[in-house]
Design an enzyme around this catalytic site. Structure first.
Site, PDB file in Angstrom:
ATOM      1  N   ALA A 150      51.646  16.446  15.299  1.00 29.88           N
ATOM      2  CA  ALA A 150      51.999  15.974  16.615  1.00 29.88           C
ATOM      3  C   ALA A 150      51.483  16.502  17.446  1.00 29.88           C
ATOM      4  CB  ALA A 150      52.657  16.958  16.652  1.00 29.88           C
ATOM      5  N   CYS A 151      52.043  15.317  18.528  1.00 31.82           N
ATOM      6  CA  CYS A 151      51.356  15.346  19.760  1.00 31.82           C
ATOM      7  C   CYS A 151      52.562  15.705  21.121  1.00 31.82           C
ATOM      8  CB  CYS A 151      49.939  14.772  20.216  1.00 31.82           C
ATOM      9  SG  CYS A 151      50.173  12.377  20.418  1.00 31.82           S
ATOM     10  N   GLY A 152      52.263  14.927  22.363  1.00 26.69           N
ATOM     11  CA  GLY A 152      52.852  14.838  23.027  1.00 26.69           C
ATOM     12  C   GLY A 152      53.658  13.707  23.505  1.00 26.69           C
ATOM     13  N   PHE A 179      56.427  15.041  21.050  1.00 29.81           N
ATOM     14  CA  PHE A 179      57.175  16.413  21.931  1.00 29.81           C
ATOM     15  C   PHE A 179      58.132  15.403  22.382  1.00 29.81           C
ATOM     16  CE2 PHE A 179      54.170  18.631  20.078  1.00 29.81           C
ATOM     17  CZ  PHE A 179      54.599  19.085  18.952  1.00 29.81           C
TER      18      PHE A 179
END
Length: 222
Positions: A150-152, A179
């Site tokens: 996961a990242c932004g 996210f």
């Protein structure tokens, strides 16, 4: 005299014909090595997701994947983004780290970012973490483990999933959209001073990165 002129003209013509032509370039120049890395990893990441080798998981389904399917949430954002907001219990290994290099290439990159775009984005300059895979292997030595990367926004985690897949991790999930697309209740516990969906690179920096990748991809197709 006419015969002599004609003879000279013929000699000049033959002389030009015998001169070797300059070789055609065999490779195309790329804007920067960084663009090549971004483009290759993002392209391969999309292929892995489309083929089903890496499973896309929506933020609203992430908690179920973690609790009931045994996925470990791997947050690959830089430390300064994670400090703003993070999922409690998530594993952190940054794909990008702060670029403290003051070489001419880095200074040129900074000039392009601030001079050409003309925007202050408030972000650190970053470079790929050369120890990313080694650090993940140290934290998760069992490569049969399920990792939800996961990242932004989903772009950097796509690149990370490509590196992990190439490194032997075959049970990978990708947090689709990152996210940014998470709702307030999608994750049971969040730490930090901001909402999870706002603690990301965002703004001009992210769209500039997307533009660079798009231009690099367009250059390959021409």
């Amino acid at each position: 005299m006419a015969v002599q002129l004609n003879h000279l003209s013929t000699l000049n013509s033959n002389k030009h014909e015998k001169q070797p032509k300059p070789p055609l370039p065999t490779t195309r120049r790329r804007p920067t090595a960084t663009l090549q890395v971004h483009a290759v990893y993002s392209s391969n990441g999309r292929q892995l997701i489309q083929s089903g080798a890496v499973r896309p998981i929506e933020p609203k389904d992430a908690a179920t994947a973690i609790v009931y399917e045994g996925f470990t949430l791997l947050d690959i954002r830089p430390a300064w983004e994670r400090e703003k907001a993070r999922v409690t219990g998530s594993l952190h290994v940054p794909l990008f780290v702060e670029d403290k290099d003051n070489s001419p290439v880095t200074l040129l990159k900074k000039w392009v970012h601030f001079g050409y775009i003309g925007l202050w984005t408030g972000q650190y300059f970053t470079t790929l973490n050369p120890d990313f895979l080694l650090q993940v292997e140290k934290a998760v030595p069992d490569k049969d483990s399920k990792l939800l990367v996961a990242c932004g926004e989903g772009l950097r985690s796509m690149m990370a999933a490509t590196k992990l897949f190439g490194g032997g991790y075959k049970k990978l999930g990708w947090l689709a959209g990152g996210f940014n697309r998470a709702g307030d209740g999608d994750f049971p516990a969040v730490e930090g001073t901001e909402k999870l969906q706002y603690a990301t690179i965002g703004g001009a920096s992210y769209y500039f990165l997307q533009l660079l990748i798009f231009l690099e991809g367009a250059g390959k197709s021409n």
